[in-house]
Write an enzyme that holds these catalytic residues in place. Structure first.
Site, PDB file in Angstrom:
ATOM      1  N   ASP A 193      -1.303 -62.370  39.688  1.00 31.90           N
ATOM      2  CA  ASP A 193       0.024 -62.452  39.084  1.00 31.90           C
ATOM      3  C   ASP A 193       0.112 -63.732  38.264  1.00 31.90           C
ATOM      4  O   ASP A 193      -0.372 -64.786  38.689  1.00 31.90           O
ATOM      5  CB  ASP A 193       1.106 -62.445  40.160  1.00 31.90           C
ATOM      6  CG  ASP A 193       2.477 -62.101  39.599  1.00 31.90           C
ATOM      7  OD1 ASP A 193       2.966 -60.981  39.858  1.00 31.90           O
ATOM      8  OD2 ASP A 193       3.063 -62.945  38.896  1.00 31.90           O
TER       9      ASP A 193
ATOM     10  N   ASP B  90      -3.242 -64.921  34.223  1.00 32.40           N
ATOM     11  CA  ASP B  90      -3.007 -63.753  33.388  1.00 32.40           C
ATOM     12  C   ASP B  90      -4.037 -62.685  33.788  1.00 32.40           C
ATOM     13  O   ASP B  90      -5.239 -62.952  33.804  1.00 32.40           O
ATOM     14  CB  ASP B  90      -3.166 -64.149  31.915  1.00 32.40           C
ATOM     15  CG  ASP B  90      -2.912 -63.000  30.966  1.00 32.40           C
ATOM     16  OD1 ASP B  90      -3.563 -61.954  31.101  1.00 32.40           O
ATOM     17  OD2 ASP B  90      -2.066 -63.144  30.077  1.00 32.40           O
TER      18      ASP B  90
ATOM     19  N   ASP C 252       0.726 -53.055  38.574  1.00 35.41           N
ATOM     20  CA  ASP C 252       2.047 -53.241  39.191  1.00 35.41           C
ATOM     21  C   ASP C 252       2.785 -54.302  38.393  1.00 35.41           C
ATOM     22  O   ASP C 252       3.138 -55.363  38.898  1.00 35.41           O
ATOM     23  CB  ASP C 252       1.893 -53.650  40.656  1.00 35.41           C
ATOM     24  CG  ASP C 252       3.226 -53.670  41.400  1.00 35.41           C
ATOM     25  OD1 ASP C 252       4.190 -53.060  40.901  1.00 35.41           O
ATOM     26  OD2 ASP C 252       3.305 -54.304  42.468  1.00 35.41           O
TER      27      ASP C 252
END
Length: 333
Positions: free
Chosen positions: A132, A163, A181
């Site tokens: 994340d 990233d 997600d």
């Protein structure tokens, strides 16, 4: 799911595009999300647990009366405590159950930890990488979302702040499952480039093992909302993979039907009986939403949505992106 975050109080006071709490002697505070210019969705709050702006996005964690703890990013509902199991079971389990023997998972985004939690329930999994970009989101989810404490502490979880595009490029290893997600693509948001054909084709697909499967959340999939990004994401993946499967489910806190898309160069087996058998053999604990029949039914799209997906011509690129209603931090700057 929207642009503005507002709180309305008993004196009617409100303020657009930021989170506010007004101490005015009344008990009623409301979260309001602007789904479109002529449509809003609101629900009552107990309190605000966290609000702020990170380097990448506006963040809020709300304690709501109806949906429990709610994560809001860039004014858009991301996950609600009482029904996040619907979204995350649909995101994670179909891909892992369709794979013959999944060992490794790479999750793009997933900062709240729920996707990792569901992946780690599979007995065959040896490693889950959760990547994340926003450390602030991850840190306050680790602190406040108690349902995911065990997942964050699991030794099989490799938590990376980076990233996802850069992380996949840098890693030499390949994965059985890659999961998107990610936050919905909004103009000025941090992740719309992770929905593009070039990313899927040049970076993501080469990081899948043989029999590898990619699955992504794909935005609203309702009769009136599926043309925003769902059909484009589906068609973009059709350009890259041999087998692409779209499916949807109603998520109450999202006030809409939601869409996911699964893609592979190997065909999917979605026979209900076989899926139920795999659920019983492979997964620790009982699923709350998904079984063989419900997954099969989720792949049968209504006539309107199915026709759009069949006829969709738009391919998602950096220069020709589609966005849902809303604006990210970068746009506002």
């Amino acid at each position: 799911m929207g642009e503005a975050v507002e709180f309305f109080h008993c004196n009617g006071f409100s303020k657009v595009n930021q989170i506010i709490i007004e101490e005015n002697g009344c008990d009623d505070s409301w979260f309001e999300e602007e789904i479109d210019v002529d449509l809003k969705w609101s629900f009552a709050l107990n309190k605000v647990l966290h609000k702020g702006t990170s380097e990448y996005q506006d963040i809020a964690l709300l304690d709501t009366k109806r949906f429990g703890k709610v994560l809001v990013i860039d004014g858009k509902m991301q996950s609600a405590e009482v029904d996040e199991f619907i979204y995350h079971e649909c995101l994670i389990h179909p891909a892992l159950l369709c794979h013959p023997n999944p060992k490794s998972v790479f999750i793009m985004g997933g900062g709240e930890g729920s996707a990792a939690r569901e992946a780690l329930r599979h007995k065959s999994i040896n490693k889950v990488v959760m990547c994340d970009i926003d450390k602030e989101v991850v840190d306050f989810c680790k602190k406040h979302l108690t349902a995911n404490h065990e997942a964050f502490c699991n030794t099989k979880l490799d938590l990376v702040i980076n990233d996802a595009k850069a992380e996949l490029e840098e890693r030499e290893e390949k994965f059985d499952i890659i999961v998107g997600d990610l936050a919905d693509p909004v103009e000025g948001g941090p992740c719309y480039q992770l929905y593009t054909k070039s990313f899927y084709e040049k970076i993501l697909k080469p990081k899948l093992n043989n029999n590898g499967i990619f699955v992504t959340q794909a935005g609203p999939g309702g009769v009136f909302s599926h043309k925003e990004v769902f059909s484009s994401i589906y068609n973009t993946l059709v350009q890259v993979f041999k087998y692409v499967l779209a499916y949807t489910a109603h998520v109450p806190s999202f006030a809409d039907t939601w869409g996911w898309v699964m893609a592979s160069d190997q065909p999917f087996c979605i026979e209900a009986g076989k899926i139920d058998k795999k659920i019983a053999e492979r997964i620790d604990g009982e699923l709350l939403y998904l079984n063989g029949a419900s997954f099969v039914s989720s792949t049968i799209l209504n006539k309107t949505v199915a026709k759009t997906l069949k006829n969709e011509s738009h391919v998602y690129t950096e220069d020709d992106a589609r966005f849902i209603h809303g604006q990210g931090v970068a746009y506002r700057r």
